[in-house]
Design a protein around this motif. Structure first.
Motif, PDB file in Angstrom:
ATOM      1  N   UNK A  69     -25.213 -15.208 -41.778  1.00 25.95           N
ATOM      2  CA  UNK A  69     -25.493 -16.279 -41.013  1.00 25.95           C
ATOM      3  C   UNK A  69     -27.031 -16.945 -41.120  1.00 25.95           C
ATOM      4  N   UNK A  70     -27.873 -15.895 -41.279  1.00 24.06           N
ATOM      5  CA  UNK A  70     -29.505 -16.299 -41.685  1.00 24.06           C
ATOM      6  C   UNK A  70     -29.725 -16.780 -43.212  1.00 24.06           C
ATOM      7  N   UNK A  71     -28.731 -16.540 -43.786  1.00 21.54           N
ATOM      8  CA  UNK A  71     -28.953 -17.206 -45.313  1.00 21.54           C
ATOM      9  C   UNK A  71     -28.950 -16.263 -46.580  1.00 21.54           C
ATOM     10  N   UNK A  72     -28.478 -14.882 -46.238  1.00 16.93           N
ATOM     11  CA  UNK A  72     -28.397 -14.334 -47.218  1.00 16.93           C
ATOM     12  C   UNK A  72     -27.243 -14.208 -47.999  1.00 16.93           C
ATOM     13  N   UNK A  73     -27.217 -14.691 -49.475  1.00 15.19           N
ATOM     14  CA  UNK A  73     -25.989 -15.020 -49.872  1.00 15.19           C
ATOM     15  C   UNK A  73     -25.017 -13.699 -50.222  1.00 15.19           C
ATOM     16  N   UNK A  74     -25.949 -12.445 -50.640  1.00 13.28           N
ATOM     17  CA  UNK A  74     -25.036 -11.286 -51.231  1.00 13.28           C
ATOM     18  C   UNK A  74     -25.435 -10.280 -49.964  1.00 13.28           C
ATOM     19  N   UNK A  75     -24.589  -9.626 -49.241  1.00  9.37           N
ATOM     20  CA  UNK A  75     -24.753  -8.443 -48.493  1.00  9.37           C
ATOM     21  C   UNK A  75     -23.787  -7.717 -48.500  1.00  9.37           C
ATOM     22  N   UNK A  76     -24.404  -6.285 -48.736  1.00  9.22           N
ATOM     23  CA  UNK A  76     -23.298  -4.983 -48.866  1.00  9.22           C
ATOM     24  C   UNK A  76     -23.521  -4.232 -47.485  1.00  9.22           C
ATOM     25  N   UNK A  77     -22.705  -3.725 -47.013  1.00 13.78           N
ATOM     26  CA  UNK A  77     -22.860  -2.769 -45.940  1.00 13.78           C
ATOM     27  C   UNK A  77     -22.077  -1.499 -46.142  1.00 13.78           C
ATOM     28  N   UNK A  78     -22.626  -0.545 -45.875  1.00 15.50           N
ATOM     29  CA  UNK A  78     -21.916   0.862 -46.012  1.00 15.50           C
ATOM     30  C   UNK A  78     -22.246   1.982 -44.961  1.00 15.50           C
ATOM     31  N   UNK A  79     -21.475   2.709 -44.659  1.00 14.31           N
ATOM     32  CA  UNK A  79     -21.334   3.800 -43.934  1.00 14.31           C
ATOM     33  C   UNK A  79     -21.238   4.899 -44.591  1.00 14.31           C
ATOM     34  N   UNK A  80     -22.385   5.841 -44.692  1.00 14.81           N
ATOM     35  CA  UNK A  80     -22.279   7.192 -45.271  1.00 14.81           C
ATOM     36  C   UNK A  80     -22.258   8.305 -44.665  1.00 14.81           C
ATOM     37  N   UNK A  81     -21.861   9.268 -44.954  1.00 13.41           N
ATOM     38  CA  UNK A  81     -21.814  10.673 -44.362  1.00 13.41           C
ATOM     39  C   UNK A  81     -22.649  11.649 -44.786  1.00 13.41           C
ATOM     40  N   UNK A  82     -23.438  12.441 -44.192  1.00 10.21           N
ATOM     41  CA  UNK A  82     -24.246  13.448 -44.835  1.00 10.21           C
ATOM     42  C   UNK A  82     -25.642  13.467 -44.239  1.00 10.21           C
ATOM     43  N   UNK A  83     -26.716  13.855 -44.971  1.00  8.03           N
ATOM     44  CA  UNK A  83     -28.093  13.972 -44.494  1.00  8.03           C
ATOM     45  C   UNK A  83     -28.713  12.656 -44.685  1.00  8.03           C
ATOM     46  N   UNK A  84     -28.958  11.969 -43.623  1.00  9.10           N
ATOM     47  CA  UNK A  84     -29.789  10.897 -43.855  1.00  9.10           C
ATOM     48  C   UNK A  84     -31.247  10.633 -44.863  1.00  9.10           C
ATOM     49  N   UNK A  85     -31.848  11.760 -44.820  1.00  2.62           N
ATOM     50  CA  UNK A  85     -33.010  11.659 -45.748  1.00  2.62           C
ATOM     51  C   UNK A  85     -32.663  11.588 -47.150  1.00  2.62           C
TER      52      UNK A  85
END
Length: 157
Positions: free
Chosen positions: A78-94
């Motif tokens: 909505x704010x104008x970013x043409x390409x957005x990828x979203x992902x949920x991963x499992x594991x150690x955040x670091x």
């Protein structure tokens, strides 16, 4: 020569600091015509300590994360970013934020919120942000100021 970023990763965890990093990442992605990668890492180690492990807990956490990340993705578009990828991963955040995801997705900039951990907490559990800045294969921008450039007030009291 100005640095051009093509794949920008912003790690979100529901904190105020991560939300500010996200909003700043939107602006950087727009200026660079870059793909914005929004990543939430569910720390599976948290479930190892639960004596009566219940898969419904993982499903609940995943569902909450999915709703949040979908809202972030919609906001970015909505704010104008043409390409957005979203992902949920499992594991150690670091390691997921610092090494695995950047390597697998050719990330050239990671934007991450500064933590509000005190010295004792950093000593005992370590800071994800500190680990990322030391171990990422790309540039890391640690967001320490709000949208107006003023020092952030921590969400922790």
């Amino acid at each position: 020569m100005l640095q051009q970023y093509n794949n920008i990763l912003v790690a979100i965890d529901g904190s105020y600091e991560a939300e500010i990093a996200f909003h700043k990442a939107i602006e950087v992605a727009k200026r660079n015509h870059a793909t914005l990668h929004i990543l939430h890492v569910i720390d599976t180690r948290a479930f190892q300590d639960v004596s009566s492990f219940d898969s419904s807990m993982v499903e609940q956490v995943t569902e909450t994360a999915k709703k949040t990340i979908d809202e972030y993705q919609t906001t970015a578009k909505d704010q104008g970013v043409a390409q957005v990828v979203s992902k949920i991963e499992y594991g150690a955040p670091k390691t997921t934020i610092a090494r695995n995801y950047p390597k697998d997705h050719k990330i050239d900039l990671i934007m991450i919120g500064a933590t509000g951990l005190n010295a004792v907490e950093r000593l005992l559990i370590g800071s994800v942000t500190e680990f990322v800045t030391r171990n990422a294969p790309c540039d890391v921008l640690v967001v320490r100021t709000d949208i107006d450039g003023k020092p952030m007030k921590s969400s922790k009291k």
